[in-house]
Scaffold this motif. Structure first.
Motif, PDB file in Angstrom:
ATOM      1  N   VAL A 122     -37.993  57.045  52.943  1.00 28.01           N
ATOM      2  CA  VAL A 122     -37.064  55.914  52.914  1.00 28.01           C
ATOM      3  C   VAL A 122     -36.015  56.133  51.820  1.00 28.01           C
ATOM      4  O   VAL A 122     -36.352  56.233  50.641  1.00 28.01           O
ATOM      5  CB  VAL A 122     -37.804  54.592  52.647  1.00 28.01           C
ATOM      6  N   VAL A 123     -34.750  56.234  52.220  1.00 28.44           N
ATOM      7  CA  VAL A 123     -33.653  56.357  51.254  1.00 28.44           C
ATOM      8  C   VAL A 123     -33.172  54.950  50.911  1.00 28.44           C
ATOM      9  O   VAL A 123     -32.577  54.255  51.726  1.00 28.44           O
ATOM     10  CB  VAL A 123     -32.498  57.202  51.827  1.00 28.44           C
ATOM     11  N   SER A 124     -33.475  54.528  49.676  1.00 26.84           N
ATOM     12  CA  SER A 124     -33.276  53.133  49.287  1.00 26.84           C
ATOM     13  C   SER A 124     -32.052  52.925  48.401  1.00 26.84           C
ATOM     14  O   SER A 124     -31.848  51.828  47.874  1.00 26.84           O
ATOM     15  CB  SER A 124     -34.532  52.636  48.564  1.00 26.84           C
TER      16      SER A 124
ATOM     17  N   GLY B  72     -32.349  66.215  57.892  1.00 24.01           N
ATOM     18  CA  GLY B  72     -32.301  65.162  58.896  1.00 24.01           C
ATOM     19  C   GLY B  72     -32.157  63.800  58.236  1.00 24.01           C
ATOM     20  O   GLY B  72     -32.869  63.494  57.273  1.00 24.01           O
ATOM     21  N   MET B  73     -31.195  62.992  58.739  1.00 27.59           N
ATOM     22  CA  MET B  73     -30.933  61.652  58.239  1.00 27.59           C
ATOM     23  C   MET B  73     -30.857  60.714  59.462  1.00 27.59           C
ATOM     24  O   MET B  73     -31.254  61.096  60.554  1.00 27.59           O
ATOM     25  CB  MET B  73     -29.637  61.627  57.432  1.00 27.59           C
ATOM     26  N   SER B  74     -30.341  59.492  59.262  1.00 30.12           N
ATOM     27  CA  SER B  74     -30.336  58.522  60.363  1.00 30.12           C
ATOM     28  C   SER B  74     -29.755  59.086  61.652  1.00 30.12           C
ATOM     29  O   SER B  74     -30.292  58.860  62.732  1.00 30.12           O
ATOM     30  CB  SER B  74     -29.538  57.277  59.971  1.00 30.12           C
TER      31      SER B  74
ATOM     32  N   GLY C 105     -31.936  56.261  55.590  1.00 27.95           N
ATOM     33  CA  GLY C 105     -31.536  55.031  54.931  1.00 27.95           C
ATOM     34  C   GLY C 105     -30.977  54.020  55.913  1.00 27.95           C
ATOM     35  O   GLY C 105     -31.592  52.984  56.200  1.00 27.95           O
ATOM     36  N   THR C 106     -29.802  54.320  56.458  1.00 30.85           N
ATOM     37  CA  THR C 106     -29.056  53.372  57.288  1.00 30.85           C
ATOM     38  C   THR C 106     -29.904  52.716  58.370  1.00 30.85           C
ATOM     39  O   THR C 106     -29.883  51.496  58.528  1.00 30.85           O
ATOM     40  CB  THR C 106     -27.854  54.097  57.940  1.00 30.85           C
ATOM     41  N   ARG C 107     -30.638  53.493  59.119  1.00 34.33           N
ATOM     42  CA  ARG C 107     -31.376  52.925  60.254  1.00 34.33           C
ATOM     43  C   ARG C 107     -32.517  52.016  59.813  1.00 34.33           C
ATOM     44  O   ARG C 107     -32.998  51.193  60.599  1.00 34.33           O
ATOM     45  CB  ARG C 107     -31.895  54.035  61.179  1.00 34.33           C
TER      46      ARG C 107
HETATM   47  C1  PLP Z   1     -27.798  58.579  51.808  1.00 37.07           C
HETATM   48  C2  PLP Z   1     -28.525  59.841  51.990  1.00 37.07           C
HETATM   49  C3  PLP Z   1     -29.416  60.002  53.062  1.00 37.07           C
HETATM   50  C4  PLP Z   1     -29.666  58.937  54.112  1.00 37.07           C
HETATM   51  O1  PLP Z   1     -28.601  58.893  55.016  1.00 37.07           O
HETATM   52  P1  PLP Z   1     -28.564  57.803  56.212  1.00 37.07           P
HETATM   53  O2  PLP Z   1     -27.513  58.326  57.110  1.00 37.07           O
HETATM   54  O3  PLP Z   1     -28.206  56.508  55.558  1.00 37.07           O
HETATM   55  O4  PLP Z   1     -29.887  57.771  56.829  1.00 37.07           O
HETATM   56  C5  PLP Z   1     -30.111  61.192  53.158  1.00 37.07           C
HETATM   57  N1  PLP Z   1     -29.942  62.189  52.258  1.00 37.07           N
HETATM   58  C6  PLP Z   1     -29.086  62.073  51.215  1.00 37.07           C
HETATM   59  C7  PLP Z   1     -28.952  63.200  50.269  1.00 37.07           C
HETATM   60  C8  PLP Z   1     -28.350  60.895  51.057  1.00 37.07           C
HETATM   61  O5  PLP Z   1     -27.504  60.795  50.024  1.00 37.07           O
END
Ligand code: PLP
Length: 228
Positions: free
Chosen positions: A33-35, A201-203, A220-222
């Motif tokens: 979880v990216v908070s 991998g991110m949202s 984070g976003t999702r």
């Molecule tokens: C903000 C961030 C994320 C999360 O990205 P989302 O698109 O919001 O899921 C992942 N990795 C890094 C390094 C970030 O800065």
């Protein structure tokens, strides 16, 4: 209650479904979880309702503020740009650092970890796509960085991390994430070690990252959409 616990459960089940579809074990891929920028109340909700015990932050003051405000059994990840004069604060607050991105940061991190009596795990961030706006080592700098990383005695080198460009299509994402997986294998062979972690991998792109071997996806976003 906010939408966040429900969002989290949905993303977690998506991560598990994609993992299984790719022939991987459902629990092989960690949903991190990216908070960053989110208020502590929402983190506390995830802690209480969904048993989340790990969060990722990208700015040092925000990280130390949240560490002080939230329960002590949380494992904190640092995923932001690293300035040398902030390494001590990072080591004091985070147990896992994803974004080591310069050769000279490695021995400094290891020395400070020793002084602080800590054994942080860390990843080397690689700028696979070559975007000028992104942090990370160039792929050709990785051998030198890896040679430093294996020498660490307090900090523990666990693998590699990358960020893909936000506008990349699936083919390009595939290329970036597979390249990182290949670089990890090269390091393992060259130094005869095992590197368990691939943080990618991110949202917007975690399904492709999982297909390419991600062990940690950073979302984070999702998880927080609709909540703030
Ligand atoms: C903000 C961030 C994320 C999360 O990205 P989302 O698109 O919001 O899921 C992942 N990795 C890094 C390094 C970030 O800065």
């Amino acid at each position: 209650m906010s939408l966040v616990p429900n969002n989290y459960r949905n993303v977690l089940s998506a991560v598990r479904q994609v993992s299984e579809k790719c022939g991987r074990n459902a629990d092989e891929v960690k949903l991190l979880v990216v908070s960053k920028t989110m208020p502590t109340e929402l983190l506390q909700e995830l802690y209480d309702e969904c048993n989340v015990r790990e969060f990722a932050e990208n700015r040092v003051p925000e990280l130390s503020g949240k560490v002080a405000a939230l329960p002590k059994d949380i494992k904190w990840h640092f995923i932001g740009p690293i300035q040398s004069n902030k390494i001590r604060k990072i080591v004091q607050n985070a147990q896992f650092i994803h974004s080591v991105s310069a050769v000279d940061q490695i021995s400094r991190l290891d020395r400070i970890a020793g002084e602080e009596g800590k054994t942080p795990e860390f990843l080397l961030e690689v700028n696979v796509s070559g975007e000028a706006s992104k942090g990370g080592l160039r792929p050709d700098e990785l051998p030198e960085a890896a040679a430093e990383a294996v020498k660490c005695t307090s900090a523990v080198w666990k693998g590699l991390m990358t960020m893909a460009p936000i506008d990349a299509d699936d083919d390009f994402l595939n290329e970036i994430f597979s390249t990182l997986a290949g670089l990890k294998q090269d390091c393992e062979k060259r130094f005869n070690i095992e590197l368990p972690e691939l943080s990618m991998g991110m949202s917007g792109d975690f399904p492709v990252a999982i297909a390419c071997g991600a062990s940690i996806v950073r979302v984070g976003t999702r998880i927080f959409e609709g909540a703030v």
